[in-house]
Design an enzyme around this catalytic site. Structure first.
Site, PDB file in Angstrom:
ATOM      1  CG  ASN A   9      -1.666   1.260   1.455  1.00 30.36           C
ATOM      2  OD1 ASN A   9      -1.793   2.065   0.527  1.00 30.36           O
ATOM      3  ND2 ASN A   9      -2.182   1.474   2.655  1.00 30.36           N
ATOM      4  CE  LYS A  11       0.253   3.568   4.765  1.00 24.24           C
ATOM      5  NZ  LYS A  11       0.043   3.707   6.180  1.00 24.24           N
ATOM      6  CG  HIS A  95      -5.670   1.740   5.126  1.00 26.32           C
ATOM      7  ND1 HIS A  95      -5.287   2.738   5.994  1.00 26.32           N
ATOM      8  CD2 HIS A  95      -4.604   0.916   4.998  1.00 26.32           C
ATOM      9  CE1 HIS A  95      -4.029   2.508   6.372  1.00 26.32           C
ATOM     10  NE2 HIS A  95      -3.592   1.409   5.770  1.00 26.32           N
ATOM     11  CD  GLU A  97      -3.043   5.557   6.614  1.00 28.63           C
ATOM     12  OE1 GLU A  97      -3.014   5.644   5.382  1.00 28.63           O
ATOM     13  OE2 GLU A  97      -2.114   5.041   7.284  1.00 28.63           O
ATOM     14  CD  GLU A 166      -3.581  -2.730   7.292  1.00 27.42           C
ATOM     15  OE1 GLU A 166      -2.439  -2.861   6.866  1.00 27.42           O
ATOM     16  OE2 GLU A 166      -4.287  -1.751   7.003  1.00 27.42           O
ATOM     17  N   GLY A 172       2.438   1.926  10.713  1.00 29.13           N
ATOM     18  CA  GLY A 172       3.431   2.996  10.585  1.00 29.13           C
ATOM     19  C   GLY A 172       4.130   3.358  11.890  1.00 29.13           C
ATOM     20  CB  SER A 211       5.133  -2.082  11.903  1.00 28.04           C
ATOM     21  OG  SER A 211       4.725  -0.743  12.098  1.00 28.04           O
TER      22      SER A 211
HETATM   23  C1  PEP Z   1      -0.717   0.055   5.999  1.00 27.99           C
HETATM   24  O1  PEP Z   1      -0.745   1.253   5.780  1.00 27.99           O
HETATM   25  O2  PEP Z   1      -1.612  -0.678   5.565  1.00 27.99           O
HETATM   26  C2  PEP Z   1       0.397  -0.490   6.781  1.00 27.99           C
HETATM   27  C3  PEP Z   1       0.301  -1.710   7.219  1.00 27.99           C
HETATM   28  O3  PEP Z   1       1.432   0.359   7.000  1.00 27.99           O
HETATM   29  P1  PEP Z   1       2.848  -0.036   7.666  1.00 27.99           P
HETATM   30  O4  PEP Z   1       3.302  -1.332   7.048  1.00 27.99           O
HETATM   31  O5  PEP Z   1       3.757   1.098   7.335  1.00 27.99           O
HETATM   32  O6  PEP Z   1       2.611  -0.188   9.126  1.00 27.99           O
END
Ligand code: PEP
Length: 248
Positions: A9, A11, A95, A97, A166, A172, A211
């Site tokens: 992703n 973003k 997601h 966000e 998630e 992040g 992460s």
């Molecule tokens: C994401 O944005 O879906 C995500 C898992 O980000 P990160 O791997 O940076 O934690």
């Protein structure tokens, strides 16, 4: 046996140059140690170009959100049919966000899942608890509510769907759920789907995101109900992304 899947992703990152650079680097690094499906969910404006670049490769392109509407006076929106027309396979829906920054509710997200499926896209429906939820021990309640919103709609096709767990506090931040913790939530999600349809639940790919890095991917992906990853930050680094794909 479910096939592993790793989706990046990006973003709102990148440029035309970076799109081509990253996709070439990922393509060059794909070797016979990789047997998972690979996807990259990228900004709308780069999808067409990316699709041309990955045509002869194992990489498939997706989008990061989609309109719940088919067409019409919805300025700024992009429909599922449009995404399908430019070659998308997947689209992220829900997601964290989008849920937090754009106030997308479970109800709206189910509409988006249906719009995506109607256009033959595979929605990747994301769920996860916040840090406050996690600390107050309501993770399973939150996940249940988010997953049930989807499952309670009879029109949702459970065989044209990917789920992603998630934990919001892991996105992040450099923090991850432990493999055992993540496994418990994944098994719980699969159990909820099983109540609707055992075969679909067994086929359903459930990704872990938050992460994921080359050094923690193996222990996460080694869990029985974790079928791959949704990768944010590390998907912008071709070597890290490929290393994660190898672990899947
Ligand atoms: C994401 O944005 O879906 C995500 C898992 O980000 P990160 O791997 O940076 O934690």
């Amino acid at each position: 046996m479910r096939q592993s899947l790793v989706i990046g992703n990006w973003k709102m990152n990148g440029s035309l140059g970076l799109t081509s650079e990253l996709l070439h680097a990922i393509e060059d690094a794909i070797d016979d140690k990789i047997s998972c499906e690979i996807g990259v969910c990228i900004p709308f404006v780069y999808i067409n170009v990316a699709q041309q670049l990955v045509k002869q490769t194992a990489i498939k392109v997706g989008a990061q959100t989609v309109s719940e509407y088919q067409s019409g006076a919805y300025t700024g929106e992009v429909s599922a049919e449009m995404l399908a027309e430019v070659g998308c396979k997947w689209v992220l829906v829900g997601h964290s966000e989008r849920r937090t920054l754009f106030n997308e509710s479970n109800l709206l997200l189910v509409e988006k899942v249906l719009a995506a499926q109607a256009a033959r896209l595979v929605p990747v429906y994301c769920v996860g608890e916040t840090e406050a939820d996690y600390k107050s021990g309501v993770t399973f309640d939150v996940i249940k509510e988010q997953v049930e919103a989807l499952l309670s709609n009879q029109a949702v096709d459970l065989d044209q769907l990917v789920l992603a767990y998630e934990p919001v506090w892991a996105i992040g931040t450099g923090l991850t759920a432990s493999p055992e913790e993540a496994q418990k939530v994944h098994a719980f999600i699969r159990g909820l789907v099983k109540e609707k349809n055992i075969k679909s639940a067994e086929r359903l790919q459930i990704l872990y995101g938050g992460s994921v890095k080359p050094d923690n991917a193996l222990s996460l992906f080694g869990q029985r109900d974790i079928d791959g990853g949704l990768i944010g930050g590390a998907s912008l680094d071709a070597n890290a992304f490929i290393s994660i794909c190898q672990k899947a």
